[in-house]
Design a protein around this motif. Structure first.
Motif, PDB file in Angstrom:
ATOM      1  N   ALA A 190      -5.032  -0.644   1.834  1.00 11.48           N
ATOM      2  CA  ALA A 190      -4.558   0.419   0.937  1.00 11.48           C
ATOM      3  C   ALA A 190      -3.733  -0.147  -0.215  1.00 11.48           C
ATOM      4  O   ALA A 190      -2.961  -1.092  -0.048  1.00 11.48           O
ATOM      5  CB  ALA A 190      -3.735   1.431   1.721  1.00 11.48           C
ATOM      6  N   ILE A 191      -3.910   0.453  -1.387  1.00  8.87           N
ATOM      7  CA  ILE A 191      -3.176   0.065  -2.594  1.00  8.87           C
ATOM      8  C   ILE A 191      -2.199   1.183  -2.941  1.00  8.87           C
ATOM      9  O   ILE A 191      -2.602   2.337  -3.079  1.00  8.87           O
ATOM     10  CB  ILE A 191      -4.136  -0.178  -3.765  1.00  8.87           C
ATOM     11  CG1 ILE A 191      -5.166  -1.263  -3.404  1.00  8.87           C
ATOM     12  CG2 ILE A 191      -3.368  -0.551  -5.028  1.00  8.87           C
ATOM     13  CD1 ILE A 191      -6.311  -1.355  -4.391  1.00  8.87           C
ATOM     14  N   THR A 192      -0.929   0.820  -3.096  1.00  4.97           N
ATOM     15  CA  THR A 192       0.102   1.817  -3.381  1.00  4.97           C
ATOM     16  C   THR A 192       0.857   1.438  -4.646  1.00  4.97           C
ATOM     17  O   THR A 192       1.383   0.324  -4.749  1.00  4.97           O
ATOM     18  CB  THR A 192       1.097   1.930  -2.212  1.00  4.97           C
ATOM     19  OG1 THR A 192       0.386   2.250  -1.013  1.00  4.97           O
ATOM     20  CG2 THR A 192       2.122   3.020  -2.481  1.00  4.97           C
ATOM     21  N   VAL A 193       0.900   2.352  -5.599  1.00  3.29           N
ATOM     22  CA  VAL A 193       1.663   2.135  -6.832  1.00  3.29           C
ATOM     23  C   VAL A 193       3.103   2.549  -6.592  1.00  3.29           C
ATOM     24  O   VAL A 193       3.379   3.679  -6.151  1.00  3.29           O
ATOM     25  CB  VAL A 193       1.059   2.932  -7.998  1.00  3.29           C
ATOM     26  CG1 VAL A 193       1.919   2.778  -9.251  1.00  3.29           C
ATOM     27  CG2 VAL A 193      -0.366   2.479  -8.274  1.00  3.29           C
ATOM     28  N   LEU A 194       4.031   1.645  -6.864  1.00  6.76           N
ATOM     29  CA  LEU A 194       5.458   1.908  -6.724  1.00  6.76           C
ATOM     30  C   LEU A 194       6.065   2.155  -8.105  1.00  6.76           C
ATOM     31  O   LEU A 194       5.382   2.039  -9.127  1.00  6.76           O
ATOM     32  CB  LEU A 194       6.142   0.711  -6.055  1.00  6.76           C
ATOM     33  CG  LEU A 194       5.522   0.223  -4.737  1.00  6.76           C
ATOM     34  CD1 LEU A 194       6.209  -1.046  -4.287  1.00  6.76           C
ATOM     35  CD2 LEU A 194       5.605   1.302  -3.675  1.00  6.76           C
ATOM     36  N   ASP A 196       8.174   0.277  -9.631  1.00  6.57           N
ATOM     37  CA  ASP A 196       8.283  -0.956 -10.412  1.00  6.57           C
ATOM     38  C   ASP A 196       7.423  -2.071  -9.809  1.00  6.57           C
ATOM     39  O   ASP A 196       7.792  -3.233  -9.845  1.00  6.57           O
ATOM     40  CB  ASP A 196       9.749  -1.410 -10.483  1.00  6.57           C
ATOM     41  CG  ASP A 196       9.971  -2.417 -11.610  1.00  6.57           C
ATOM     42  OD1 ASP A 196       9.342  -2.257 -12.671  1.00  6.57           O
ATOM     43  OD2 ASP A 196      10.746  -3.371 -11.405  1.00  6.57           O
ATOM     44  N   GLY A 197       6.288  -1.708  -9.253  1.00  5.04           N
ATOM     45  CA  GLY A 197       5.399  -2.721  -8.704  1.00  5.04           C
ATOM     46  C   GLY A 197       4.199  -2.074  -8.043  1.00  5.04           C
ATOM     47  O   GLY A 197       4.071  -0.849  -7.995  1.00  5.04           O
ATOM     48  N   ILE A 198       3.308  -2.917  -7.540  1.00  3.36           N
ATOM     49  CA  ILE A 198       2.124  -2.454  -6.820  1.00  3.36           C
ATOM     50  C   ILE A 198       2.089  -3.158  -5.475  1.00  3.36           C
ATOM     51  O   ILE A 198       2.199  -4.390  -5.401  1.00  3.36           O
ATOM     52  CB  ILE A 198       0.831  -2.733  -7.604  1.00  3.36           C
ATOM     53  CG1 ILE A 198       0.830  -1.915  -8.901  1.00  3.36           C
ATOM     54  CG2 ILE A 198      -0.397  -2.397  -6.764  1.00  3.36           C
ATOM     55  CD1 ILE A 198      -0.368  -2.202  -9.797  1.00  3.36           C
ATOM     56  N   LYS A 199       1.946  -2.370  -4.405  1.00  2.41           N
ATOM     57  CA  LYS A 199       1.939  -2.901  -3.048  1.00  2.41           C
ATOM     58  C   LYS A 199       0.558  -2.730  -2.441  1.00  2.41           C
ATOM     59  O   LYS A 199      -0.072  -1.706  -2.612  1.00  2.41           O
ATOM     60  CB  LYS A 199       2.977  -2.156  -2.191  1.00  2.41           C
ATOM     61  CG  LYS A 199       3.037  -2.600  -0.742  1.00  2.41           C
ATOM     62  CD  LYS A 199       4.146  -1.862   0.008  1.00  2.41           C
ATOM     63  CE  LYS A 199       3.833  -0.388   0.157  1.00  2.41           C
ATOM     64  NZ  LYS A 199       4.845   0.334   0.944  1.00  2.41           N
ATOM     65  N   VAL A 200       0.094  -3.781  -1.741  1.00  5.10           N
ATOM     66  CA  VAL A 200      -1.186  -3.683  -1.061  1.00  5.10           C
ATOM     67  C   VAL A 200      -0.989  -4.001   0.418  1.00  5.10           C
ATOM     68  O   VAL A 200      -0.115  -4.796   0.801  1.00  5.10           O
ATOM     69  CB  VAL A 200      -2.245  -4.626  -1.657  1.00  5.10           C
ATOM     70  CG1 VAL A 200      -2.537  -4.261  -3.096  1.00  5.10           C
ATOM     71  CG2 VAL A 200      -1.822  -6.077  -1.555  1.00  5.10           C
ATOM     72  N   GLU A 201      -1.791  -3.368   1.232  1.00  4.05           N
ATOM     73  CA  GLU A 201      -1.755  -3.594   2.681  1.00  4.05           C
ATOM     74  C   GLU A 201      -2.553  -4.845   3.015  1.00  4.05           C
ATOM     75  O   GLU A 201      -3.629  -5.085   2.467  1.00  4.05           O
ATOM     76  CB  GLU A 201      -2.360  -2.387   3.395  1.00  4.05           C
ATOM     77  CG  GLU A 201      -2.512  -2.546   4.893  1.00  4.05           C
ATOM     78  CD  GLU A 201      -3.365  -1.464   5.518  1.00  4.05           C
ATOM     79  OE1 GLU A 201      -3.345  -1.338   6.752  1.00  4.05           O
ATOM     80  OE2 GLU A 201      -4.070  -0.748   4.765  1.00  4.05           O
ATOM     81  N   LEU A 202      -2.005  -5.651   3.925  1.00  5.56           N
ATOM     82  CA  LEU A 202      -2.709  -6.827   4.444  1.00  5.56           C
ATOM     83  C   LEU A 202      -3.190  -6.481   5.852  1.00  5.56           C
ATOM     84  O   LEU A 202      -2.396  -6.081   6.689  1.00  5.56           O
ATOM     85  CB  LEU A 202      -1.786  -8.045   4.479  1.00  5.56           C
ATOM     86  CG  LEU A 202      -1.155  -8.454   3.153  1.00  5.56           C
ATOM     87  CD1 LEU A 202      -0.168  -9.585   3.365  1.00  5.56           C
ATOM     88  CD2 LEU A 202      -2.221  -8.867   2.145  1.00  5.56           C
ATOM     89  N   LYS A 203      -4.481  -6.644   6.095  1.00  7.57           N
ATOM     90  CA  LYS A 203      -4.994  -6.264   7.407  1.00  7.57           C
ATOM     91  C   LYS A 203      -5.968  -7.302   7.949  1.00  7.57           C
ATOM     92  O   LYS A 203      -6.342  -8.233   7.243  1.00  7.57           O
ATOM     93  CB  LYS A 203      -5.664  -4.898   7.339  1.00  7.57           C
ATOM     94  CG  LYS A 203      -6.858  -4.847   6.391  1.00  7.57           C
ATOM     95  CD  LYS A 203      -7.470  -3.471   6.390  1.00  7.57           C
ATOM     96  CE  LYS A 203      -8.753  -3.458   5.539  1.00  7.57           C
ATOM     97  NZ  LYS A 203      -9.425  -2.149   5.563  1.00  7.57           N
TER      98      LYS A 203
END
Length: 203
Positions: A190-194, A196-203
């Motif tokens: 999953a890709i999540t826009v924060l 002040d950044g962009i977070k992605v899930e590592l699976k």
């Protein structure tokens, strides 16, 4: 019976120092022999199975690929430069704003400038290990010194070209070794826009 010198010494300072040094050296050697630390790369947190890229980092990567230019209908040349990244956490979208310059020998003056803003969802390109813009759309374009039908026509041209130039645009590319820890190779989820950044899930 008097204790032997060895027993009498007990935990004498020199022995404690020797033990301490052996423990320290052993710890350093052990750390050197361990697999790469779980947080070996900036932005990675393998404890929480996440990777986060800051807005500043992403913007620096985007800037390396600008300026970008494309010809439209064999008449207009559209140039984008000086990009700025905006992140919309509420709608999970990213936006790139840039200075746009539209030029044509048929125009008077021959070039006009302004601002264009393109927003987009995000997707992950598995083959290229790359986080990309997905179906960007021009939300706003303002051109200086024009009005009426001419402004509307050039705004449409600028918006269409900006969307095309930024379609599938790369925001971040991973290295294969970054996603490998020990024997495990992580995939991007999953890709999540924060804010002040962009977070992605590592699976």
């Amino acid at each position: 019976m008097r204790p032997t010198p060895e027993r009498a010494c007990g935990a004498c300072p020199s022995e404690r120092t020797s033990i301490s040094r052996r423990g320290l050296i052993g710890g350093l050697v052990g750390a050197a022999l361990m697999p790469a630390p779980l947080a070996a790369f900036a932005g990675f947190n393998f404890f929480t199975s996440e990777y986060t890229a800051s807005r500043a980092e992403l913007e620096a990567q985007i800037a390396k690929r600008f300026p970008i230019q494309q010809r439209y209908a064999e008449i207009f040349d559209v140039l984008l430069r000086d990009p700025r990244l905006t992140l919309d956490a509420r709608n999970n979208r990213a936006a790139i704003s840039a200075i746009v310059v539209i030029g044509s020998p048929l125009m008077q003056p021959s070039a006009v400038g302004g601002i264009v803003s393109v927003s987009s969802a995000l997707k992950y390109d598995v083959a290229a290990l790359t986080l990309r813009l997905d179906q960007p759309r021009a939300d706003r374009i303002e051109l200086q010194g024009l009005g009426g039908q001419d402004a509307a026509r050039l705004q449409q041209v600028g918006g269409l070209v900006a969307q095309e130039l930024l379609r599938d645009y790369p925001l971040h590319t991973f290295k294969k070794q970054e996603l490998t820890v020990g024997r495990k190779t992580y995939e991007i989820g999953a890709i999540t826009v924060l804010d002040d950044g962009i977070k992605v899930e590592l699976k």
